[in-house]
Design a protein around this motif. Structure first.
Motif, PDB file in Angstrom:
ATOM      1  N   VAL A 133       2.765  -0.397   6.061  1.00 19.06           N
ATOM      2  CA  VAL A 133       2.292   0.469   5.055  1.00 19.06           C
ATOM      3  C   VAL A 133       2.723   1.919   4.989  1.00 19.06           C
ATOM      4  O   VAL A 133       3.291   2.360   3.868  1.00 19.06           O
ATOM      5  CB  VAL A 133       0.813   0.644   5.009  1.00 19.06           C
ATOM      6  CG1 VAL A 133       0.322   1.498   3.952  1.00 19.06           C
ATOM      7  CG2 VAL A 133       0.093  -0.593   4.767  1.00 19.06           C
ATOM      8  N   ARG A 134       3.074   2.563   6.059  1.00 23.39           N
ATOM      9  CA  ARG A 134       3.716   3.859   6.068  1.00 23.39           C
ATOM     10  C   ARG A 134       5.163   3.871   5.753  1.00 23.39           C
ATOM     11  O   ARG A 134       5.625   4.976   5.165  1.00 23.39           O
ATOM     12  CB  ARG A 134       3.445   4.448   7.528  1.00 23.39           C
ATOM     13  CG  ARG A 134       2.027   4.709   7.767  1.00 23.39           C
ATOM     14  CD  ARG A 134       2.128   5.208   9.590  1.00 23.39           C
ATOM     15  NE  ARG A 134       0.731   6.075   9.836  1.00 23.39           N
ATOM     16  CZ  ARG A 134       0.320   6.163  10.826  1.00 23.39           C
ATOM     17  NH1 ARG A 134       1.021   6.036  12.075  1.00 23.39           N
ATOM     18  NH2 ARG A 134      -0.836   6.566  11.098  1.00 23.39           N
ATOM     19  N   HIS A 135       5.796   2.684   5.946  1.00 25.86           N
ATOM     20  CA  HIS A 135       7.218   2.818   5.698  1.00 25.86           C
ATOM     21  C   HIS A 135       7.768   2.173   4.579  1.00 25.86           C
ATOM     22  O   HIS A 135       9.000   1.985   4.307  1.00 25.86           O
ATOM     23  CB  HIS A 135       7.976   2.394   6.948  1.00 25.86           C
ATOM     24  CG  HIS A 135       7.505   3.173   8.047  1.00 25.86           C
ATOM     25  ND1 HIS A 135       7.985   4.675   8.232  1.00 25.86           N
ATOM     26  CD2 HIS A 135       7.310   2.819   9.215  1.00 25.86           C
ATOM     27  CE1 HIS A 135       7.707   5.221   9.305  1.00 25.86           C
ATOM     28  NE2 HIS A 135       7.021   4.068  10.056  1.00 25.86           N
ATOM     29  N   MET A 169      -3.949  -2.833  -0.545  1.00 30.66           N
ATOM     30  CA  MET A 169      -4.314  -4.171  -1.227  1.00 30.66           C
ATOM     31  C   MET A 169      -3.739  -5.087  -0.154  1.00 30.66           C
ATOM     32  O   MET A 169      -2.511  -5.112   0.413  1.00 30.66           O
ATOM     33  CB  MET A 169      -3.586  -4.359  -2.382  1.00 30.66           C
ATOM     34  CG  MET A 169      -4.250  -3.471  -3.559  1.00 30.66           C
ATOM     35  SD  MET A 169      -3.456  -3.455  -5.045  1.00 30.66           S
ATOM     36  CE  MET A 169      -1.700  -3.216  -4.596  1.00 30.66           C
ATOM     37  N   ALA A 170      -4.491  -6.219   0.092  1.00 27.16           N
ATOM     38  CA  ALA A 170      -4.194  -7.356   0.949  1.00 27.16           C
ATOM     39  C   ALA A 170      -4.520  -8.635   0.347  1.00 27.16           C
ATOM     40  O   ALA A 170      -5.769  -8.718  -0.808  1.00 27.16           O
ATOM     41  CB  ALA A 170      -4.725  -7.277   2.370  1.00 27.16           C
ATOM     42  N   GLY A 220       1.031  -1.400  -0.081  1.00 26.90           N
ATOM     43  CA  GLY A 220       0.295   0.118   0.023  1.00 26.90           C
ATOM     44  C   GLY A 220       0.746   1.209   0.081  1.00 26.90           C
ATOM     45  O   GLY A 220       1.974   1.177   0.204  1.00 26.90           O
ATOM     46  N   GLU A 221       0.098   2.431  -0.129  1.00 28.23           N
ATOM     47  CA  GLU A 221       0.765   3.653  -0.135  1.00 28.23           C
ATOM     48  C   GLU A 221      -0.178   4.526   0.782  1.00 28.23           C
ATOM     49  O   GLU A 221      -1.181   4.399   0.774  1.00 28.23           O
ATOM     50  CB  GLU A 221       1.324   4.308  -1.379  1.00 28.23           C
ATOM     51  CG  GLU A 221      -0.202   4.622  -2.097  1.00 28.23           C
ATOM     52  CD  GLU A 221      -0.280   5.821  -2.513  1.00 28.23           C
ATOM     53  OE1 GLU A 221       0.871   6.788  -2.623  1.00 28.23           O
ATOM     54  OE2 GLU A 221      -1.167   6.132  -3.240  1.00 28.23           O
ATOM     55  N   VAL A 222       0.514   5.680   1.081  1.00 24.07           N
ATOM     56  CA  VAL A 222      -0.312   6.820   1.951  1.00 24.07           C
ATOM     57  C   VAL A 222       0.077   8.238   1.523  1.00 24.07           C
ATOM     58  O   VAL A 222       1.043   8.358   0.772  1.00 24.07           O
ATOM     59  CB  VAL A 222       0.205   6.477   3.445  1.00 24.07           C
ATOM     60  CG1 VAL A 222      -0.205   5.442   4.231  1.00 24.07           C
ATOM     61  CG2 VAL A 222       1.461   7.018   3.726  1.00 24.07           C
TER      62      VAL A 222
END
Length: 379
Positions: free
Chosen positions: A366-368, A248-249, A200-202
């Motif tokens: 996801v954040r990193h 996405m998972a 994922g991305e934020v």
């Protein structure tokens, strides 16, 4: 009330009052209330009829000797009071996010396991009637084998909401902590909790927010938006956390031979055009839930190839607490099950620090992470 479990609540805002009401409805005795500001905690305790109030958490633990603590502060303020409560042998009911990091959430989970105390983690919108209905239909084969899930939400939050905990990662802010936690819990309540892969991305597309004094109740923060945002004396705080995410998972489920693909898409600052929704797709049908947490009308796409709105089963409807507000209803159900479990009554499994730890670890990842691959370029 002599045999009732004693509950100490930490937090005097919307969540604190909601938790207190939920535990009282579950037959527990709310014996104390703790908050940051003396005048506020005294006023709220008097209004709620709570016999003890304080701004000192350790003193309250010693004075009240609670069986349960309810943590209803922003996520960045959870770690220390939960650690102290576990050391006192208290069972812990904690609102989401569990903490501000996977590392601290893991530590608290391990401490709770070692101490043998029970925990509850209030990523609780899984308890809305329509989500319960969807889980039953999927288990009963109404869509065949699940293949994919789509979770879409667009909140269009005001960019001028006063600067506070929701703007700061270290305080438990961000849309992953305060939206994704609920949505992931909804999906796993239907499919199971074996999450095997994710990416994922934020994005922080807010930047800054005005600093305004006097905001106490999170639900009232819009009332404090400054009238003149061009006032040269206005101070501004910088956001350091995401306001949008795409994740996405893949979830391995006993309901299908192959992992189910799940898309979580949330825009905190963008407007919606069609309904926010959660959809469960399968090999022979689909279930569409209206609303960002799937709490609206349920629609089923079946063998006749048409969408049909289905009524809520009577037993689910009759099991719902008679309180106003979806958030409050869900707190009541979780508190009811938590109290019953502590008292030794068999209950349906509910979210605990096991899930809270995993969710914070996922959020950190996801954040990193850097999920992007360079695209082939045109000549």
């Amino acid at each position: 009330m002599g045999d009732a479990l004693k509950v100490l609540v930490y937090g005097t805002g919307f969540a604190g009052e909601g938790h207190a009401a939920a535990f009282r409805a579950a037959g527990a005795q709310v014996v104390g209330l703790v908050g940051r500001t003396g005048s506020v905690v005294r006023d709220v305790a008097e209004r709620l009829g709570t016999p003890y109030c304080s701004t000192d958490w350790e003193a309250a633990l010693n004075a009240c000797q609670p069986d349960i603590v309810s943590i209803a502060t922003p996520g960045g303020a959870h770690y220390a009071p939960i650690k102290q409560a576990i050391a006192h042998g208290c069972h812990v009911f904690c609102d989401k996010p569990m903490t501000d990091s996977g590392a601290t959430a893991s530590e608290l989970y391990e401490l709770a396991c070692t101490a043998g105390v029970k925990t509850a983690y209030a990523a609780s919108f899984r308890y809305t009637p329509s989500v319960q209905h969807a889980a039953r239909l999927v288990r009963d084969g109404a869509i065949g084998a699940p293949t994919e899930v789509e979770c879409m939400s667009h909140f269009n939050l005001e960019r001028e909401i006063p600067f506070g905990w929701s703007h700061r990662k270290e305080d438990g802010g961000g849309r992953l902590n305060n939206n994704f936690t609920h949505t992931l819990s909804i999906v796993t309540s239907v499919l199971g909790d074996k999450i095997i892969q994710l990416a994922g991305e934020v994005r922080d597309d807010l930047g800054r927010a005005p600093i305004v004094t006097g905001v106490h109740n999170f639900t009232k923060r819009r009332d404090f938006i400054p009238d003149d945002l061009n006032d040269p004396t206005l101070d501004w705080g910088e956001s350091n956390v995401e306001w949008s995410y795409t994740l996405m998972a893949q979830i391995d489920t006993p309901l299908a031979d192959r992992p189910v693909s799940v898309l979580f898409k949330h825009g905190g600052l963008v407007p919606r055009f069609h309904e926010d929704h959660i959809v469960f797709y399968g090999t022979t049908g689909a279930i569409y839930l209206e609303g960002h947490y799937g709490s609206g009308q349920l629609h089923h796409f079946g063998p006749d190839k048409t969408w049909r709105a289905l009524p809520l089963p009577g037993d689910i409807a009759s099991s719902m607490p008679e309180v106003t507000g979806e958030t409050e209803q869900c707190w009541h159900i979780l508190a009811r099950d938590f109290v019953a479990d502590i008292q030794g009554t068999p209950v349906t499994p509910y979210p605990t620090f096991r899930e809270g730890r995993q969710y914070q670890q996922i959020i950190d990842l996801v954040r990193h992470s850097t999920p992007w691959s360079p695209a082939p370029q045109l000549d």
